[in-house]
Design an enzyme around this catalytic site. Structure first.
Site, PDB file in Angstrom:
ATOM      1  N   ARG A 126      11.042  -2.227  11.293  1.00  0.00           N
ATOM      2  CA  ARG A 126       9.913  -1.875  12.164  1.00  0.00           C
ATOM      3  C   ARG A 126       9.701  -2.920  13.249  1.00  0.00           C
ATOM      4  O   ARG A 126       9.768  -4.114  12.981  1.00  0.00           O
ATOM      5  CB  ARG A 126       8.638  -1.713  11.322  1.00  0.00           C
ATOM      6  N   LYS A 174       0.841  -1.206   0.000  1.00  0.00           N
ATOM      7  CA  LYS A 174       0.000   0.000   0.000  1.00  0.00           C
ATOM      8  C   LYS A 174       0.877   1.258   0.000  1.00  0.00           C
ATOM      9  O   LYS A 174       0.683   2.158  -0.807  1.00  0.00           O
ATOM     10  CB  LYS A 174      -0.926   0.038   1.238  1.00  0.00           C
ATOM     11  N   ARG A 213      11.710  -5.786   4.878  1.00  0.00           N
ATOM     12  CA  ARG A 213      11.462  -4.339   4.708  1.00  0.00           C
ATOM     13  C   ARG A 213      12.361  -3.508   5.622  1.00  0.00           C
ATOM     14  O   ARG A 213      12.591  -3.855   6.770  1.00  0.00           O
ATOM     15  CB  ARG A 213      10.007  -4.008   5.023  1.00  0.00           C
ATOM     16  N   ARG A 215      -0.983  -9.179  13.165  1.00  0.00           N
ATOM     17  CA  ARG A 215      -1.511  -8.184  12.220  1.00  0.00           C
ATOM     18  C   ARG A 215      -2.360  -8.858  11.145  1.00  0.00           C
ATOM     19  O   ARG A 215      -3.377  -8.319  10.709  1.00  0.00           O
ATOM     20  CB  ARG A 215      -0.362  -7.400  11.576  1.00  0.00           C
ATOM     21  N   ARG A 267      -9.942   0.913   8.570  1.00  0.00           N
ATOM     22  CA  ARG A 267      -9.443  -0.429   8.848  1.00  0.00           C
ATOM     23  C   ARG A 267     -10.459  -1.291   9.574  1.00  0.00           C
ATOM     24  O   ARG A 267     -10.143  -2.408   9.952  1.00  0.00           O
ATOM     25  CB  ARG A 267      -8.235  -0.292   9.741  1.00  0.00           C
TER      26      ARG A 267
HETATM   27  P1  AP5 Z   1       4.813  -1.645   1.853  1.00  0.00           P
HETATM   28  O1  AP5 Z   1       4.480  -0.790   0.687  1.00  0.00           O
HETATM   29  O2  AP5 Z   1       5.584  -1.027   2.963  1.00  0.00           O
HETATM   30  O3  AP5 Z   1       3.498  -2.395   2.387  1.00  0.00           O
HETATM   31  P2  AP5 Z   1       2.213  -1.859   3.133  1.00  0.00           P
HETATM   32  O4  AP5 Z   1       1.015  -2.456   2.473  1.00  0.00           O
HETATM   33  O5  AP5 Z   1       2.245  -0.360   3.245  1.00  0.00           O
HETATM   34  O6  AP5 Z   1       2.425  -2.579   4.539  1.00  0.00           O
HETATM   35  P3  AP5 Z   1       2.364  -2.019   6.024  1.00  0.00           P
HETATM   36  O7  AP5 Z   1       3.069  -3.019   6.885  1.00  0.00           O
HETATM   37  O8  AP5 Z   1       2.820  -0.597   6.094  1.00  0.00           O
HETATM   38  O9  AP5 Z   1       0.852  -2.098   6.310  1.00  0.00           O
HETATM   39  P4  AP5 Z   1       0.130  -2.176   7.632  1.00  0.00           P
HETATM   40  O10 AP5 Z   1      -1.252  -1.991   7.167  1.00  0.00           O
HETATM   41  O11 AP5 Z   1       0.353  -3.369   8.453  1.00  0.00           O
HETATM   42  O12 AP5 Z   1       0.853  -1.038   8.511  1.00  0.00           O
HETATM   43  P5  AP5 Z   1       0.497   0.488   8.841  1.00  0.00           P
HETATM   44  O13 AP5 Z   1       1.726   1.265   8.834  1.00  0.00           O
HETATM   45  O14 AP5 Z   1      -0.655   0.936   8.029  1.00  0.00           O
HETATM   46  O15 AP5 Z   1       5.633  -2.919   1.281  1.00  0.00           O
HETATM   47  C1  AP5 Z   1       6.154  -3.908   2.144  1.00  0.00           C
HETATM   48  C2  AP5 Z   1       7.564  -4.328   1.684  1.00  0.00           C
HETATM   49  O16 AP5 Z   1       7.465  -5.005   0.434  1.00  0.00           O
HETATM   50  C3  AP5 Z   1       8.536  -3.166   1.457  1.00  0.00           C
HETATM   51  O17 AP5 Z   1       9.812  -3.547   1.887  1.00  0.00           O
HETATM   52  C4  AP5 Z   1       8.521  -2.945  -0.056  1.00  0.00           C
HETATM   53  O18 AP5 Z   1       9.780  -2.472  -0.517  1.00  0.00           O
HETATM   54  C5  AP5 Z   1       8.247  -4.357  -0.576  1.00  0.00           C
HETATM   55  N1  AP5 Z   1       7.425  -4.354  -1.794  1.00  0.00           N
HETATM   56  C6  AP5 Z   1       6.358  -3.550  -2.068  1.00  0.00           C
HETATM   57  N2  AP5 Z   1       5.838  -3.842  -3.275  1.00  0.00           N
HETATM   58  C7  AP5 Z   1       6.599  -4.873  -3.761  1.00  0.00           C
HETATM   59  C8  AP5 Z   1       6.561  -5.627  -4.974  1.00  0.00           C
HETATM   60  N3  AP5 Z   1       5.654  -5.400  -5.926  1.00  0.00           N
HETATM   61  N4  AP5 Z   1       7.485  -6.625  -5.140  1.00  0.00           N
HETATM   62  C9  AP5 Z   1       8.407  -6.867  -4.167  1.00  0.00           C
HETATM   63  N5  AP5 Z   1       8.490  -6.177  -3.013  1.00  0.00           N
HETATM   64  C10 AP5 Z   1       7.603  -5.206  -2.815  1.00  0.00           C
HETATM   65  O19 AP5 Z   1      -0.019   0.321  10.347  1.00  0.00           O
HETATM   66  C11 AP5 Z   1       0.842   0.000  11.405  1.00  0.00           C
HETATM   67  C12 AP5 Z   1       0.096   0.008  12.715  1.00  0.00           C
HETATM   68  O20 AP5 Z   1      -0.426   1.329  12.975  1.00  0.00           O
HETATM   69  C13 AP5 Z   1      -1.134  -0.904  12.779  1.00  0.00           C
HETATM   70  O21 AP5 Z   1      -0.804  -2.237  13.122  1.00  0.00           O
HETATM   71  C14 AP5 Z   1      -1.942  -0.206  13.873  1.00  0.00           C
HETATM   72  O22 AP5 Z   1      -1.452  -0.487  15.158  1.00  0.00           O
HETATM   73  C15 AP5 Z   1      -1.701   1.262  13.577  1.00  0.00           C
HETATM   74  N6  AP5 Z   1      -2.712   1.798  12.643  1.00  0.00           N
HETATM   75  C16 AP5 Z   1      -2.487   2.292  11.391  1.00  0.00           C
HETATM   76  N7  AP5 Z   1      -3.649   2.661  10.824  1.00  0.00           N
HETATM   77  C17 AP5 Z   1      -4.627   2.400  11.712  1.00  0.00           C
HETATM   78  C18 AP5 Z   1      -6.045   2.534  11.694  1.00  0.00           C
HETATM   79  N8  AP5 Z   1      -6.699   3.011  10.616  1.00  0.00           N
HETATM   80  N9  AP5 Z   1      -6.738   2.148  12.787  1.00  0.00           N
HETATM   81  C19 AP5 Z   1      -6.107   1.667  13.889  1.00  0.00           C
HETATM   82  N10 AP5 Z   1      -4.776   1.489  13.961  1.00  0.00           N
HETATM   83  C20 AP5 Z   1      -4.037   1.862  12.892  1.00  0.00           C
HETATM   84 MG    MG Z   2       2.469   1.000   4.845  1.00  0.00          MG
END
Ligand code: AP5
Ligand code: MG
Ligand code: ZN
Length: 213
Positions: free
Chosen positions: A160, A13, A127, A171, A88
């Site tokens: 992270r 994402k 990552r 997660r 979410r």
């Molecule tokens: P990346 O693009 O970083 O993936 P992502 O989908 O953004 O994954 P996240 O881990 O950031 O999502 P998440 O939803 O768990 O975490 P968030 O920060 O939102 O890609 C991942 C890796 O793959 C990278 O290394 C990239 O280089 C590689 N990659 C990407 N595309 C690729 C491809 N095509 N081929 C190969 N490699 C590739 O949330 C974290 C925490 O915050 C949550 O657990 C929660 O506690 C809190 N939080 C956030 N939002 C909320 C909410 N709305 N409500 C409540 N709590 C929340």
């Molecule tokens: Mg992300």
């Protein structure tokens, strides 16, 4: 373009959001990035979020919804926005609907990125995230030019806390239990598009833009 990106942790994402936000010239709003910036700066919001984030659980809706409502008051959303990681759960989706209805800013699309769990684990365990600008890299798939250093700003890269294997599984559970239902929610509105998140980053961006036409 008023767009939501949804998909499991590690689906890409954040990676796709950077390209899509540049393409549509809209701000990229990542609730995860906002929480991490607050953690880093030791704010009250960061302190409220930390325990939940470290366990891989959702930060309470009362905190998250208020934070997003504030963010959407910023004038930079006048020509659209890309939400990454919000909503979410169903409550967040309903709150967002009411915020956007008040602002007369209806959503244009919800783009779901699909990927299987084995690929997710590879992506998250390799990552690396920039401490300074939140850019992401990968030890195998998207190496920085210099190990441990961000190509974009020279900041230090880190692994992270919630990218450890035990937290990743939590997660994934939370995604299945709490986030998946919003896919059904948006399917009913006719706004949902789905693409596979496997393949080259640039090919996925092209697929996304074509799905959003
Ligand atoms: P990346 O693009 O970083 O993936 P992502 O989908 O953004 O994954 P996240 O881990 O950031 O999502 P998440 O939803 O768990 O975490 P968030 O920060 O939102 O890609 C991942 C890796 O793959 C990278 O290394 C990239 O280089 C590689 N990659 C990407 N595309 C690729 C491809 N095509 N081929 C190969 N490699 C590739 O949330 C974290 C925490 O915050 C949550 O657990 C929660 O506690 C809190 N939080 C956030 N939002 C909320 C909410 N709305 N409500 C409540 N709590 C929340
Ligand atoms: Mg992300
Ligand atoms: Zn950086």
């Amino acid at each position: 373009m008023r767009l939501i990106l949804v998909g499991p942790p590690g689906a890409g994402k954040g990676t796709q959001a950077v390209h899509l936000a540049a393409h549509y010239k809209i701000p990229h709003i990542s609730t995860g990035d906002i929480f991490r910036a607050n953690l880093k700066n030791g704010t009250e919001l960061g302190k409220k979020a930390q325990g939940f984030m470290d366990r891989g659980e959702l930060v309470p809706d009362s905190v998250t919804n208020e934070m997003v409502k504030d963010r959407l008051e910023n004038s930079d959303v006048a020509n659209g926005f890309l939400l990454d990681g919000f909503p979410r759960n169903t409550n967040q989706a309903q709150v967002l609907d009411s915020i956007l209805a008040d602002k007369k800013m209806p959503l244009d699309a919800v783009l779901e990125l699909s990927i299987d769990n084995s690929e997710i684990i590879k992506r998250l365990s390799g990552r690396r995230t920039c401490q300074n600008c939140a850019a992401t890299f990968h030890n195998d798939f998207e190496k920085p030019k210099q190990a441990g250093v961000c190509d974009k700003c020279g900041g230090q890269l880190y692994h992270r806390e919630d990218d450890k294997e035990e937290v990743i599984s939590r997660r994934l559970e939370i995604y299945a239990e709490q986030t998946k239902p919003i896919i059904t929610y948006y399917k009913k509105t006719g706004l949902l598009k789905n693409i596979s998140a496997i393949g080259d980053v640039s090919d996925i961006t092209i697929k996304a833009i074509s799905a959003l036409k």
